[in-house]
Design an enzyme around this catalytic site. Structure first.
Site, short mmCIF file in Angstrom:
data_model
loop_
_atom_site.label_atom_id
_atom_site.label_comp_id
_atom_site.label_asym_id
_atom_site.label_seq_id
_atom_site.Cartn_x
_atom_site.Cartn_y
_atom_site.Cartn_z
N LEU A 101 0.87 -1.17 0.00
CA LEU A 101 0.00 0.00 0.00
C LEU A 101 0.91 1.22 0.00
CD1 LEU A 101 -2.79 -0.88 2.62
CD2 LEU A 101 -2.99 -0.89 0.13
N ASP A 102 0.53 2.26 -0.73
CA ASP A 102 1.35 3.46 -0.82
C ASP A 102 1.53 4.10 0.56
OD1 ASP A 102 1.40 3.14 -3.56
OD2 ASP A 102 -0.31 4.46 -3.89
N TYR A 103 2.54 4.93 0.67
CA TYR A 103 2.87 5.64 1.91
C TYR A 103 1.65 6.37 2.48
CZ TYR A 103 5.33 9.00 4.94
OH TYR A 103 5.77 9.75 6.00
N THR A 105 -1.52 5.74 1.78
CA THR A 105 -2.73 4.91 1.72
C THR A 105 -2.83 4.07 2.99
OG1 THR A 105 -2.64 4.79 -0.69
CG2 THR A 105 -3.95 3.11 0.43
#
Length: 238
Positions: A101-103, A105
């Site tokens: 998961l993105d930073y 998100t």
């Protein structure tokens, strides 16, 4: 059953490649017998010895983790930012995330030390639903959102959504809440898709992975998956 060299490597004694050489050189015993065939497989019940010393098999662990925003989905970070493994320091096993998961998100992330399980869930042919809730800057039209189902071209990729639905809109603030379901897992996929139609993502959260939800977990908390849940995930992937 797992290949013998893989079991040896997972114990932390040596790499898989060196384990293969040790097998060929006759340095490995299984249940008291020397094994020299690289294709040999063993179960959890088999006793494996490396140069006469029994290996300690790492217990396989599976966790459902509520990843907070502002955390790196990695086992380490050269910029010294907080990583998902920082939330599992009480475990001796080498845990790592399934996918990413993105930073910025938040939401569901599975953590494990089972490589086969990870590969099974991430294989492109195994289409597991991943449900996200998106808050956008701007209110995209239905026509633009329907492009997600056909596919959006971005940086050489074709990014597609299985489902997309507007949950609510706030015209005064010019924002929308949108549910989107993916099978793919490309880097920054949802952000890239919304950027492509001119509606940037303000906030993003993954609320469901297959049948798993966040239940009563708060950001930064985790719980161990039950054996039934692990079995069901494997069945879902296959």
């Amino acid at each position: 059953m797992e290949r013998l060299q893989k079991v040896i490597a997972k114990s932390g004694i040596t790499s898989r490649r060196k384990a293969e050489k040790m097998i060929v050189d006759g340095l490995i015993e299984v249940n008291g017998k020397v094994v020299t065939e690289l294709g040999s497989k063993v179960t959890d019940q088999d006793e494996v010895k490396v140069e006469g010393v029994p290996i300690e098999k790492e217990k396989l662990l599976y966790f459902l983790f509520y990843k907070p925003r502002g955390v790196i989905t990695s086992v380490s970070d050269d910029k010294h930012r907080k990583t998902v493994t920082d939330y599992f320091e009480e475990y001796e096993e080498r845990l790592y995330p399934v996918g990413r998961l993105d930073y910025d998100t938040s939401g569901i992330l599975i953590m494990t030390n089972d490589g086969d399980f990870t590969n099974l869930l991430l294989h492109p042919s195994h289409q597991i639903n991943k449900e996200y809730i998106v808050k956008t800057d701007g209110i995209p039209s239905k026509e633009k959102l329907q492009l997600f189902k056909k596919g959006i071209r971005s940086e050489g990729d074709i990014l597609k959504a299985k489902q997309v639905k507007v949950m609510s809109t706030e015209h005064k603030k010019n924002t929308a809440i949108i549910k989107i379901v993916l099978h793919q897992g490309k880097n920054r996929q949802i952000r890239r898709m919304f950027e492509a139609i001119g509606t940037p993502v303000r906030k993003l959260k993954r609320e469901q992975f297959g049948f798993l939800t966040l239940d009563s977990l708060n950001a930064g908390e985790h719980r161990e998956l039950t054996p039934q849940e692990v079995a069901e995930l494997k069945k879902l992937a296959k």
